[in-house]
Design an enzyme around this catalytic site. Sequence first.
Site, PDB file in Angstrom:
ATOM      1  N   SER A  18       6.742   3.551 -12.414  1.00  0.00           N
ATOM      2  CA  SER A  18       7.766   2.529 -12.174  1.00  0.00           C
ATOM      3  C   SER A  18       7.991   1.668 -13.410  1.00  0.00           C
ATOM      4  O   SER A  18       7.072   1.412 -14.185  1.00  0.00           O
ATOM      5  CB  SER A  18       7.343   1.622 -11.022  1.00  0.00           C
ATOM      6  OG  SER A  18       7.264   2.359  -9.836  1.00  0.00           O
TER       7      SER A  18
ATOM      8  N   SER B 299      -1.145  -0.170 -10.229  1.00  0.00           N
ATOM      9  CA  SER B 299      -2.470  -0.435  -9.665  1.00  0.00           C
ATOM     10  C   SER B 299      -3.521   0.211 -10.554  1.00  0.00           C
ATOM     11  O   SER B 299      -3.303   1.293 -11.106  1.00  0.00           O
ATOM     12  CB  SER B 299      -2.570   0.158  -8.258  1.00  0.00           C
ATOM     13  OG  SER B 299      -1.615  -0.429  -7.420  1.00  0.00           O
TER      14      SER B 299
ATOM     15  N   GLN C 139      -1.051   5.354 -12.600  1.00  0.00           N
ATOM     16  CA  GLN C 139       0.227   6.064 -12.593  1.00  0.00           C
ATOM     17  C   GLN C 139       1.288   5.214 -13.281  1.00  0.00           C
ATOM     18  O   GLN C 139       1.709   4.192 -12.748  1.00  0.00           O
ATOM     19  CB  GLN C 139       0.598   6.349 -11.133  1.00  0.00           C
ATOM     20  CG  GLN C 139       1.946   6.981 -10.935  1.00  0.00           C
ATOM     21  CD  GLN C 139       2.172   7.350  -9.477  1.00  0.00           C
ATOM     22  OE1 GLN C 139       1.419   8.126  -8.905  1.00  0.00           O
ATOM     23  NE2 GLN C 139       3.191   6.791  -8.876  1.00  0.00           N
TER      24      GLN C 139
ATOM     25  N   GLU D  55      13.174   2.472   2.658  1.00  0.00           N
ATOM     26  CA  GLU D  55      14.577   2.908   2.596  1.00  0.00           C
ATOM     27  C   GLU D  55      14.681   4.296   1.964  1.00  0.00           C
ATOM     28  O   GLU D  55      15.417   5.159   2.440  1.00  0.00           O
ATOM     29  CB  GLU D  55      15.396   1.886   1.805  1.00  0.00           C
ATOM     30  CG  GLU D  55      15.649   0.574   2.548  1.00  0.00           C
ATOM     31  CD  GLU D  55      14.405  -0.294   2.712  1.00  0.00           C
ATOM     32  OE1 GLU D  55      13.434  -0.110   1.947  1.00  0.00           O
ATOM     33  OE2 GLU D  55      14.390  -1.135   3.630  1.00  0.00           O
TER      34      GLU D  55
ATOM     35  N   GLU E 121       1.600  12.028  -3.051  1.00  0.00           N
ATOM     36  CA  GLU E 121       1.395  10.622  -2.734  1.00  0.00           C
ATOM     37  C   GLU E 121       1.716  10.351  -1.273  1.00  0.00           C
ATOM     38  O   GLU E 121       1.000   9.659  -0.571  1.00  0.00           O
ATOM     39  CB  GLU E 121       2.287   9.768  -3.644  1.00  0.00           C
ATOM     40  CG  GLU E 121       2.146   8.272  -3.441  1.00  0.00           C
ATOM     41  CD  GLU E 121       2.917   7.462  -4.478  1.00  0.00           C
ATOM     42  OE1 GLU E 121       3.832   8.023  -5.117  1.00  0.00           O
ATOM     43  OE2 GLU E 121       2.593   6.290  -4.655  1.00  0.00           O
TER      44      GLU E 121
END
Lengths: 375, 403
Positions: free
Chosen positions: B125, B157, B122, B373, B240
């Site tokens: 990020s 990953s 994926q 968060e 996810e």
Amino acid sequence: MTASTASAASAASAAPADLLYSDTEDELRAAVRSLLADRSSPAAVLARLEQDRPYDPELWNTLATGIGAAGLLVPEKLGGQGASHREAAVVLEELGRSVTPAPYLTSAVVATEILLACAPASPGATALLGELAAGRTVCVPALPLTLGPGGPLPAGPPTAPVAAVADAAAAHTFLVLADSGLYAVPAAEATRADRTPLDLTRPLATVTPHPGAGTLLADPATARHAVRRGLLAGAGLLASEQLGLADWCLTETVGHLRTRHQFNRPVGSFQALKHRLAQLWLDVASARAAARAAADALATGAADTELVVSVAQAYCSGVAVRAAEECVQLHGGIGMTWEHPAHLYLKRAKADSLALGTAAHHRTRLAALADLPSP
Amino acid sequence: MSATPPTPPTSPTAAELTARTREFLAAHPPADTDRATFLRARFDAGLAWVHYPEGLGGLAASRTLQAVVDAELEAAGAPDNDPRRIGIGLGMAAPTILAYGTEEQKQRFLRPLWVGEEVWCQLFSEPGAGSDLAALGTRAVRDGDTWVVDGQKVWTSSAHTARWAILIARTDPDLPKHQGITYFLCDMTDPGVEVRPLRQITGEAEFNEVFLTGVRIPDSHRLGAVGQGWEVARTTLMNERVSIGGMRIPREGGMIAPVAAAWRARPELRTHALHDRLLTLWTEAEVARLAAERLRQQLAAGRPGPEGSGMKLTFARLNQEISGLEVELLAEEGLLYGDWTMRRPELVDFTGRDAGYRYLRAKGNSIEGGTSEVLLNIVAERVLGLPSEPRDDKDLPWKDLAR
């Protein structure tokens, strides 16, 4: 409702607990919630407390007989509803949600469970169960509210005073555990000294049976076994009361923070507060799973009932207290006032955390039940 | 709690699926069939993920009936498709391709993905876009029938084993940040894709930096409309976070297991202070297990509850506390670490190796897949209905945002 406890018990080790609410339980909840919304709003509870008459006999009558909640745990052949702990747990959730002063946990759960363990060998217990299920009598165990399953049982003469007896003022009959057995003592044959409780919604008294009072229901061995069973059911279902209480605190606080404005914004838009409420929601969702597991284990007679009950008590006590403390804190000054009901919830939550064994008591039990021995 | 659950799909029934699975097993005896052949045939028989459409590995059955098929297959000793190894493909890429893919994309990608022949990663990020994922800056510029992609991704990953990647890139910097993003399927073997190991606090390089330099992606590998990438990515992210649910966890499973075992086996390590913490965490782990089980039962009853958004939060916190306790319990031994040699594991391993590793790896649980968060914000806003914080970046063009 519950078909066969015996067959359920044998299957329980394989099948996982049913942690959801059945349609029947949802219907029961709707009936109880509607009754309590009409007759036991927090404002109404507060008004009765201020007049020093916490119990509402008409409300109890409707709950016990109109809805049939008093006899949920009593088999039909003894005059009850033949339901199970799962349904009684739903009633307790609603009573917790409304902090209603009612002798449900003491009479319809703990005392009923004690008597069930004595019947049918004890005609006196069987007769009392019929009276309880019919809502004609309220029967309260003369045991300290703090006594949890596995705790040291009182073993004195039947006339020994018992402190911190919950709902004594509402009782027609006390169940008295003595070294000589279990006695049914009419309220008129005992001295009741009311105490000023931290939790005004569950009044406490010191109860002293008169010499020679009451009738023997069970021999010492049966009596002790019965009381242990009553305390186990009480502790397991108290988790549902704590769940209902915590759920009310969360919902009420979320509602307040959505509408209350400070700094030209809804208070609930501040991330620090959102995170606290989200965490509290998680805790309440977890408490629901734990409380349901305890109710289901009691209902099915699961082999690991003692463990599941102690897990629920060790967890739900803290959640209820945290929810009530957050409710007061996040209501700010409003939450500190007598007229806002938050204090009723905080007091009940704190008292509940001592009732039927503290979280620490139940964790200590888990050390043995989960084979995690102390040093 | 809603009193009227949505009606789950009723066809085929559990009995029909059992019969179909048995027929399949008779035709493809696991003992005499090689693994890849078996798995491909299982996909083609619609027994891969029964809730997927026919022809795409499923039978349009109720999702809950997968358990029926899996039980039959497991009893017969059939090979599985190693869902841990292909977790990103199964959990995130597949549902997104199913929801937004063209028929050609679904036919091309879903089968090798499910079989595990093609591993997915994926590429979301970036160094400057973690929790604020929509701020990403990797650019994709159209050039005829292809897109030219330049940028850097991070914390990826499986990039070193992946054949394909789901990728989001900025296609219009003049629009506000959520609007100018497009979603692509990126071939990891293409020129310009460079994967570099990124060593972590555990010493392992379980994940990677990925540098994209002039990578050419055909327009036929775009997923969803140009500029719709954020909406498509939200499907991925929701999947996810819901990836827990189907699994039934045994009591004392997961991170609490090695601590409880050490406590029982080694009385010399016990102290009263550690005992109380252990009992508290044991209780919380059991309650978390029950909460996950309750969520599973809700899903099975066709009544998905919002609890799914919360389970990851709970497990992240508990895994960190429990693994921290384990290191302390082990005393002198807790001061030691198994091996700092850099490794390139194919699998993400949360509970393996030793206590020190578990402690360090668990720290990532509250960061990976959405920080705690961010998840708390999601619970607060979507479950509790609390208002969002005022934001000044929603209507500004991405190119004008502070960076």
